[in-house]
Structures are given as C-alpha cells and as structure tokens.
Write an enzyme that holds these catalytic residues in place. Structure first.
Site, PDB file in Angstrom:
ATOM      1  N   ARG A  61      -3.986  35.209  -6.774  1.00 46.13           N
ATOM      2  CA  ARG A  61      -4.138  36.600  -6.277  1.00 46.13           C
ATOM      3  C   ARG A  61      -2.888  37.284  -6.965  1.00 46.13           C
ATOM      4  NH1 ARG A  61      -5.598  36.200   0.025  1.00 46.13           N
ATOM      5  NH2 ARG A  61      -7.934  35.866  -0.233  1.00 46.13           N
ATOM      6  N   GLU A  65     -11.888  30.132  -8.232  1.00 44.18           N
ATOM      7  CA  GLU A  65     -12.925  29.940  -7.375  1.00 44.18           C
ATOM      8  C   GLU A  65     -13.493  28.691  -7.755  1.00 44.18           C
ATOM      9  OE1 GLU A  65     -14.065  31.520  -5.067  1.00 44.18           O
ATOM     10  OE2 GLU A  65     -12.654  33.436  -5.020  1.00 44.18           O
ATOM     11  N   GLN A  86     -15.284  23.371  -2.658  1.00 46.25           N
ATOM     12  CA  GLN A  86     -15.205  21.712  -1.932  1.00 46.25           C
ATOM     13  C   GLN A  86     -13.785  21.289  -1.782  1.00 46.25           C
ATOM     14  OE1 GLN A  86     -18.340  20.401  -1.214  1.00 46.25           O
ATOM     15  NE2 GLN A  86     -19.769  21.180  -2.830  1.00 46.25           N
ATOM     16  N   GLY A 112     -11.885  15.732  -7.974  1.00 51.58           N
ATOM     17  CA  GLY A 112     -13.161  15.406  -7.511  1.00 51.58           C
ATOM     18  C   GLY A 112     -14.234  16.338  -8.216  1.00 51.58           C
ATOM     19  N   TYR A 113     -15.452  16.034  -7.617  1.00 49.69           N
ATOM     20  CA  TYR A 113     -16.479  16.802  -8.462  1.00 49.69           C
ATOM     21  C   TYR A 113     -16.542  17.259  -9.811  1.00 49.69           C
ATOM     22  CZ  TYR A 113     -17.567  16.726  -3.321  1.00 49.69           C
ATOM     23  OH  TYR A 113     -17.561  16.356  -2.357  1.00 49.69           O
ATOM     24  N   TYR A 117     -22.285  33.094  -5.463  1.00 53.96           N
ATOM     25  CA  TYR A 117     -20.987  33.536  -4.856  1.00 53.96           C
ATOM     26  C   TYR A 117     -19.955  33.640  -5.961  1.00 53.96           C
ATOM     27  CZ  TYR A 117     -16.515  32.717  -3.028  1.00 53.96           C
ATOM     28  OH  TYR A 117     -15.344  32.940  -2.599  1.00 53.96           O
ATOM     29  N   CYS A 155     -17.981  42.783  17.293  1.00 52.86           N
ATOM     30  CA  CYS A 155     -18.605  41.464  17.333  1.00 52.86           C
ATOM     31  C   CYS A 155     -19.435  41.328  18.553  1.00 52.86           C
ATOM     32  CB  CYS A 155     -17.441  40.596  17.144  1.00 52.86           C
ATOM     33  SG  CYS A 155     -18.012  38.824  17.089  1.00 52.86           S
ATOM     34  N   THR A 159     -20.617  14.399  -1.490  1.00 52.33           N
ATOM     35  CA  THR A 159     -21.319  15.223  -0.651  1.00 52.33           C
ATOM     36  C   THR A 159     -22.610  14.635   0.137  1.00 52.33           C
ATOM     37  OG1 THR A 159     -20.530  17.245  -1.976  1.00 52.33           O
ATOM     38  CG2 THR A 159     -22.054  17.636  -0.388  1.00 52.33           C
TER      39      THR A 159
HETATM   40  S1  SF4 Z   1     -14.304  38.278  17.518  1.00 56.66           S
HETATM   41 FE1  SF4 Z   1     -14.218  36.168  17.195  1.00 56.66          FE
HETATM   42  S2  SF4 Z   1     -16.165  35.596  16.571  1.00 56.66           S
HETATM   43 FE2  SF4 Z   1     -16.242  37.607  16.285  1.00 56.66          FE
HETATM   44  S3  SF4 Z   1     -15.751  37.985  14.093  1.00 56.66           S
HETATM   45 FE3  SF4 Z   1     -13.737  37.935  15.530  1.00 56.66          FE
HETATM   46  S4  SF4 Z   1     -12.931  35.900  15.388  1.00 56.66           S
HETATM   47 FE4  SF4 Z   1     -15.195  35.601  14.868  1.00 56.66          FE
END
Ligand code: SF4
Length: 343
Positions: free
Chosen positions: A23, A35, A40, A79-80, A118, A206, A295
C-alpha cells in the site's frame, strides 16, 4: 456533510487503514503481485514473501526474464504454485504485448493469466481509481449483512446481485478507498465470526445489525466434494543423495517432490517403483504419517525410507535440494525425514 454509508466507510478507511508494503504506492505491478499472493494466504504470511519478491524482481521486465525455477523458489512455502506460474507467464505477455507497461483497462487486465474479476477490479480501482467493484469473500459477507440478503452467497446469482449493489454504491465515490475500506472492514471488524458491530463505522446502515442477524448471515453453503487420497511416499536415497522428481503436470506442476503412489503399502510401493525404474529397491524404515490439506483435497502421506544401490538420474544432495522449489506438502516430508535422522 455527507452521512451515507460510502462516506462513512471511506472516512473510516482513511483514518484507520492497515499499513502494508503493497500500500506504499499505487503501482499496478505491486498491487497485482500482492493480490495474487493474498489469494488463499493471510496478510501476515504474505508480507515477507512480497518484500523478497519485489526486491528480487523490482520490474516486470526482470520477472519476465527470470527462469520459472527462480520464481518458484521465491514462492516456496506459499502454496498454490500455479499462481507463480501464471505470474511468470503474465509478466512475459506484458513485456511482449504491452512493452512492459501494465495494461490499464479492466478487459485487458481480466484477459491476463491467473487474473479473475476480483483481482482485475482491485487493480483497476486501487491503481487507476476506476469505478470497478472488487468482490471477494469479505465484500460478499459485508453486503449480505448490510442489506440483510438471505440468499446463499456461494451461488453465482447472489454474487451477481452483490456485484450490482457495489457498482451502484461506487458511483461518485473514490473506488480505491471504498474497495479497500470494505477489505479492511471485513478483515478487522465485520469478521466471519463475532463481528464487532459496536465499533463498526457503518453500523447505522446495517440491516442485519438492526434485526440482530449479524451472527447468522451470510448464508454460505458450498457444495464441494472434498477428495481424500492416501499415498505411500518414498524418501529414496542413494548414499548421501535423495531422489526427487519434477512434477510434469497437475496440482503441483513443475515443483520437485518425492515419488509417491496412491497405494497403502510400502511393499506395493517397491513393486510399482521397480516396474517403473527397473532397479531394485529396499525398504529401510517407516518415517511418519503426514497430512496435507489443499482446497479440494487432502493428502495422507505414509512416508517410508527406501534405498537403491545403483545411481540413477534425479539424485540430489541436501545442499542441492535447498535450491530447488519443493511443494509445501513435500517440504513436510523432507523435514520428517531429517528429524528421523537425528535419533
Ligand atoms: S454492523 Fe456488524 S454486521 Fe453490520 S457491517 Fe458492521 S460489523 Fe458487519
């Protein structure tokens, strides 16, 4: 002042992000190598490998011009190993096709060997600040919780749904800070077990937290068959040399290892060996029984010491073996053999 989820996550990331050597700048080469290593493998384990790798191959040109064995040697223990092979091939493609400059479009990056959606998304967003999602297990878990998604995140259709959600969330925001914010949140706070909701910067957004479902979600049910194989693994010695073969293909392609057959008797091992190499083999001792988990498969290696009385190809001294790339599974076998000689 903005008060939405993206803004809170980005601000939290800017103030609390983890410090890693990859970074320290936004060079796509660094981000790509890190990355791939991080697939893994944990960040702590990757740090020394990453540093060594970048010290040895500080440019894509150097990596492309190195031998595959040099690359494998620096990868030994991670590994891998297919990842290392793909990195080497990709470096050569970048030199030939892009004159050593890392490509800068999502499509071109995704077309490179060993790079999936990804990794392409992570490189485009972190190195070039392009608005691309980088969906890994952390992101699937966080979005599943924040949006109270009760679908199985192991399924492609759920992953597509989550990708679309993240694409929307990214509009108008710094994709580098947002994607890395999700990575860090998933690694430190919104962890798979016992998420730390009390200190979560996006707690007020959330839905899983609001409904007390954060310890239930995500639903992640994989239907993968795990294969178990029992091998008799042979440490075959001639005087102070050990027989190692280079795997031609398969799981551990190009790495060196001991001869092993998927049979459960050292006496049958002798028969198989003599049929293959046409020289007599004698059993000396049982060394150990070892297990190595990949895996999708587990190896049970029943390790025996054998000797041959005539020299053949592929015999190496311990000093020579130190310079060869061995698979992690067979490094365990070598260690067990060396330990047995201490008694
Ligand atoms: S509130 Fe809890 S479940 Fe929701 S994103 Fe944050 S850490 Fe995750």
């Amino acid at each position: 002042m903005q008060n939405n989820m993206q803004h809170k996550l980005i601000t939290w990331y800017q103030e609390n992000h983890r410090h890693f050597p990859w970074r320290e700048n936004e060079n796509p080469y660094n981000i790509w190598i890190s990355e791939i290593m991080l697939q893994q493998t944990t960040t702590e384990a990757v740090i020394p490998y990453f540093k060594r790798f970048m010290e040895t191959f500080d440019t894509i040109d150097k990596l492309a011009n190195a031998s595959l064995e040099e690359v494998y040697k620096l990868w030994e223990g991670l590994g891998y190993y297919r990842r290392a092979k793909h990195i080497h091939e990709t470096a050569q493609i970048i030199v030939e096709k892009y004159h050593g400059e890392f490509p800068n479009t999502y499509e071109d990056i995704l077309a490179l060997k060993g790079i999936g959606p990804y990794t392409a998304g992570a490189i485009c967003s972190i190195a070039y600040h392009q608005s691309t999602p980088a969906i890994d297990g952390n992101v699937l878990r966080i979005i599943s919780r924040v949006y109270l998604l009760k679908d199985n995140i192991a399924l492609n259709k759920t992953q597509k749904k989550i990708t679309d959600i993240v694409k929307e969330l990214l509009i108008g925001y710094d994709s580098s800070a947002f994607n890395q914010g999700l990575m860090d949140l998933g690694a430190t706070i919104c962890r798979p077990i016992n998420p730390q909701c009390d200190i979560c910067p996006i707690q007020s957004h959330c839905l899983a937290y609001a409904k007390n479902q954060q310890k239930v979600l995500p639903i992640n049910i994989k239907n993968i068959k795990h294969q178990e194989i029992h091998y008799t693994t042979g440490i075959i010695t001639y005087q102070n040399q050990i027989l190692l073969i280079q795997n031609p293909a398969g799981l551990l392609e190009n790495l060196y290892g001991f001869i092993q057959y998927d049979i459960e008797s050292p006496y049958r091992f002798v028969e198989e060996f003599e049929k293959q190499f046409h020289i007599p083999l004698s059993i000396v001792a049982h060394i150990d029984d070892l297990k190595h988990v990949f895996t999708h498969r587990t190896w049970y290696m029943h390790v025996y010491h054998f000797i041959i009385n005539v020299p053949i190809e592929h015999l190496y001294t311990l000093d020579e073996i130190e310079k060869l790339p061995l698979s992690t599974a067979h490094l365990k076998v070598l260690k067990a053999y060396l330990k047995s000689r201490e008694f």
